[in-house]
Write a protein that holds these residues in place. Structure first.
Motif, PDB file in Angstrom:
ATOM      1  N   ASN A  90       3.708  12.574  11.238  1.00  0.00           N
ATOM      2  CA  ASN A  90       2.428  12.235  11.855  1.00  0.00           C
ATOM      3  C   ASN A  90       1.523  13.462  11.941  1.00  0.00           C
ATOM      4  O   ASN A  90       1.827  14.405  12.654  1.00  0.00           O
ATOM      5  CB  ASN A  90       2.673  11.664  13.258  1.00  0.00           C
ATOM      6  N   ASN A 147       1.182   6.019  11.274  1.00  0.00           N
ATOM      7  CA  ASN A 147       0.479   5.040  10.463  1.00  0.00           C
ATOM      8  C   ASN A 147       0.788   5.347   8.997  1.00  0.00           C
ATOM      9  O   ASN A 147       0.304   6.342   8.459  1.00  0.00           O
ATOM     10  CB  ASN A 147      -1.022   5.139  10.745  1.00  0.00           C
ATOM     11  N   MET A 148       1.574   4.495   8.348  1.00  0.00           N
ATOM     12  CA  MET A 148       1.995   4.741   6.968  1.00  0.00           C
ATOM     13  C   MET A 148       0.802   4.803   6.022  1.00  0.00           C
ATOM     14  O   MET A 148       0.760   5.646   5.128  1.00  0.00           O
ATOM     15  CB  MET A 148       2.975   3.664   6.509  1.00  0.00           C
ATOM     16  N   GLU A 149      -0.182   3.948   6.209  1.00  0.00           N
ATOM     17  CA  GLU A 149      -1.362   3.960   5.336  1.00  0.00           C
ATOM     18  C   GLU A 149      -2.108   5.291   5.456  1.00  0.00           C
ATOM     19  O   GLU A 149      -2.501   5.894   4.462  1.00  0.00           O
ATOM     20  CB  GLU A 149      -2.300   2.806   5.687  1.00  0.00           C
ATOM     21  N   GLN A 150      -2.260   5.762   6.683  1.00  0.00           N
ATOM     22  CA  GLN A 150      -2.926   7.049   6.920  1.00  0.00           C
ATOM     23  C   GLN A 150      -2.114   8.182   6.285  1.00  0.00           C
ATOM     24  O   GLN A 150      -2.669   9.093   5.677  1.00  0.00           O
ATOM     25  CB  GLN A 150      -3.073   7.275   8.418  1.00  0.00           C
ATOM     26  N   TYR A 151      -0.810   8.109   6.409  1.00  0.00           N
ATOM     27  CA  TYR A 151       0.064   9.115   5.807  1.00  0.00           C
ATOM     28  C   TYR A 151      -0.109   9.141   4.290  1.00  0.00           C
ATOM     29  O   TYR A 151      -0.234  10.209   3.689  1.00  0.00           O
ATOM     30  CB  TYR A 151       1.525   8.826   6.180  1.00  0.00           C
ATOM     31  N   GLN A 152      -0.139   7.952   3.652  1.00  0.00           N
ATOM     32  CA  GLN A 152      -0.289   7.873   2.194  1.00  0.00           C
ATOM     33  C   GLN A 152      -1.633   8.454   1.750  1.00  0.00           C
ATOM     34  O   GLN A 152      -1.707   9.164   0.750  1.00  0.00           O
ATOM     35  CB  GLN A 152      -0.153   6.418   1.713  1.00  0.00           C
ATOM     36  N   LEU A 153      -2.700   8.155   2.501  1.00  0.00           N
ATOM     37  CA  LEU A 153      -4.022   8.696   2.163  1.00  0.00           C
ATOM     38  C   LEU A 153      -4.038  10.213   2.282  1.00  0.00           C
ATOM     39  O   LEU A 153      -4.585  10.914   1.419  1.00  0.00           O
ATOM     40  CB  LEU A 153      -5.099   8.080   3.056  1.00  0.00           C
ATOM     41  N   LYS A 156      -1.452  12.221   2.087  1.00  0.00           N
ATOM     42  CA  LYS A 156      -0.608  12.756   1.022  1.00  0.00           C
ATOM     43  C   LYS A 156      -1.373  12.794  -0.299  1.00  0.00           C
ATOM     44  O   LYS A 156      -1.337  13.800  -1.017  1.00  0.00           O
ATOM     45  CB  LYS A 156       0.654  11.903   0.882  1.00  0.00           C
ATOM     46  N   THR A 157      -2.104  11.731  -0.620  1.00  0.00           N
ATOM     47  CA  THR A 157      -2.892  11.673  -1.852  1.00  0.00           C
ATOM     48  C   THR A 157      -3.959  12.754  -1.867  1.00  0.00           C
ATOM     49  O   THR A 157      -4.158  13.440  -2.878  1.00  0.00           O
ATOM     50  CB  THR A 157      -3.536  10.272  -2.008  1.00  0.00           C
TER      51      THR A 157
END
Length: 86
Positions: free
Chosen positions: A44, A52-58, A60-61
């Motif tokens: 986090n 928030n997995m979506e926030q994490y993916q963004l 990371k990208t």
């Protein structure tokens, strides 16, 4: 957490398990809740807010794009970023 969530069996040093057990007692959580909370917190970027997995993916990208751009700039002198206008 639901019973349908996947289970993971891990090995850990006895001292670490003792620390986790003590922390779970202090926070009035089960050992499982303590471990999940600490793991989620390690991913986090904003402590104190829910994972928030979506926030994490963004995030990371975005980090990967910046890294690739930095490598390109250093190796080729080329940037994918638009040129700054004065």
């Amino acid at each position: 957490m639901a019973r349908s969530d996947p289970q993971v069996n891990i090995r850990m040093p006895a001292q670490l398990k003792s620390l986790l057990e003590a922390a779970s007692e202090d926070s009035k959580r089960s050992l499982n809740q303590e471990i999940v909370s600490r793991l989620e917190g390690s991913f986090n970027p904003q402590p104190g807010k829910p994972f928030n997995m979506e926030q994490y993916q963004l995030l990371k990208t975005e980090i990967l794009r910046e890294l690739v751009d930095t490598i390109r700039e250093k190796n080729l002198g080329v940037s994918s970023k638009p040129a700054k206008k004065d």
